[in-house]
Design an enzyme around this catalytic site. Sequence first.
Site, PDB file in Angstrom:
ATOM      1  N   GLU A 236      12.750 -14.028  53.479  1.00  0.00           N
ATOM      2  CA  GLU A 236      12.105 -14.924  52.506  1.00  0.00           C
ATOM      3  C   GLU A 236      11.185 -15.849  53.291  1.00  0.00           C
ATOM      4  OE1 GLU A 236      12.433 -14.547  49.438  1.00  0.00           O
ATOM      5  OE2 GLU A 236      14.428 -13.843  48.930  1.00  0.00           O
TER       6      GLU A 236
ATOM      7  N   CYS B 228       8.855 -23.997  49.649  1.00  0.00           N
ATOM      8  CA  CYS B 228       8.165 -22.707  49.730  1.00  0.00           C
ATOM      9  C   CYS B 228       7.432 -22.435  48.425  1.00  0.00           C
ATOM     10  CB  CYS B 228       9.152 -21.595  50.054  1.00  0.00           C
ATOM     11  SG  CYS B 228      10.528 -21.516  48.900  1.00  0.00           S
TER      12      CYS B 228
END
Length: 549
Positions: free
Chosen positions: A268, A302
Amino acid sequence: MLSIEQQGFEKKEINTEDKGEHGGISVAAELQLAVRRVSSVNPATGAVLHEFECASEADVRAAVARAHAAQVEWSEVGLQRRITILREFQRLLLEKKSEIAAAITREAGKPLVEALVTEVLVVLDTARFLIDNAHRLLRDEPVPHGNLATRLKRGWLLRQPYGVIGIISPWNYPFSIPATETLAALVAGNAVVLKPSEFTSLTTLELASLLYAAGVPKDVFQVVVGDGSAGAALLESGIDKLVFTGSVATGKRIAKAAAERLLPIVIELGGKDPMLVLDDADVDVASSAAVWGAFVNAGQACLSVERCYVHRSLQEAFLAACVEKTEKLRVGRGEDHNTDVGPLIHERQLRLVEAQVEDARNKGARVWTGGTRLPQLGPNFYSPTILADVTHEMRIMREETFGPVLPVMAFDDDEEAVRLANDSEYGLAASVWTRDWDRGKRLARQIHAGTVMVNDVISCFGISEAPHGGVKASGVGRTHGRFGLEEMVRLKYLDSDLAPGMKKLWWYGYGAPFARQMEGFLDLQFARGLRRKLSGALRAAGVVVGRKL
Ligand code: NAD
């Protein structure tokens, strides 16, 4: 609950006044880093909270070996028992929510409300999702067979734990990221060895403490504290799968190392999430979303809004609303209940943000508000910044910023908006703002991203049922929800034949008659029209089972 010392981490006496320019670490502490120590620092003040010796390669390998040994029993205790432990973890976390939030704020700087909502709440809800759904999602699943040749068999999908899952996590969500991944791994019957970010080890030890108090055996969940080399050691330590969350640069390094040993990975990585404000959007709502989406966690998410594209007809009003709302934000220490925006994690991050804003200014961007450090507040504060007149030639529109900056650019039609959104090496998430839900959905389908939200930003991370992950440079694989749980198990296909006394039709005994029979069998199954099927059935019927070798 176990203290940090009881968990085996030595307490070092720290003089909190002893701070220097690099994120508050003194020269003496820097020398200690040379012998591989990591420090937990309060980013708002620069005060060192705790120092840890980095786990060595041998420590990491030993932790993984203990985890392998313990995993067997953990897997055998059964899902019901693991869910009972998870329920207890959830109860303890709810009881300790304020303490945990305070620990997160101390080490990561974010406002207390954010620690409660984007970290503790997310983990409580992940536990709820797993408690409610793990039985259904992990049970053996029958696989019906369509092929006539295999009708005398029964198939099942089994979901079995990998063994030991290694987790490497970042500092920006130091509790919710490792916890959501850990809970899924544990409930599926794996042991976990977790290497937290060197900047937020203390928060992770709070997670460990809660898990142990809930009944997770110590060797089933272990934390190895350290920097990148401890992470690299984890890759080589005999783990069965790695779940990594962090930057693209580290993710690529990890993917290469994992490929060498064919280690399965979920990675990720970063994002450069676009927000598209269409001409029919509600300017008041969309501007509030942009301001929150760009500045929550001081822009260090993010899923932050990193690029904002606004229809030209709304641009002036939208920018004015964003500036007005941004100038009301209170920047300060996360512990203060009135704070909206906290500090950045360390000075290096601050310099990176400054460099991107400087690059944009030099190339013609206009700063509508912000654009400066706030040294009077502490070492790592930067004012929430809005830029206009930006272009895709500027770093601010291409590289992940990970700081409180909202660059705004105009577009003329939906097609151009989608083209701009997709003009990025990243593809984590995106949002579309419109009063027309169908139009929003239509654009969402065209945007290259793991998630597209219509009329919301970031909250997808808190929807426990939703898969989280990206496309392009934003990563491979998924965490959260059903697909996150699927990443924690090996799929095994189990096939059982119901006619153990019968040789299979397709075994040896080849020759022209057999080939004709097989052609007939293929026609029987796949030819269009009843006549051709019947003719195939007649030709296939000549198979003599006893003729098989
Ligand atoms: P980072 O890549 O610097 O570090 C992440 C982790 O990797 C840390 O624990 C670090 O110690 C470890 N590490 C560093 N070098 C390593 C190596 N060679 N081998 C193994 N491990 C190593 O990232 P960061 O600065 O901690 O986190 C910020 C980044 O994470 C941003 O790019 C952000 O977008 C990304 N992120 C992504 C998601 C997501 O879900 N996609 C979520 C949060 C953060």
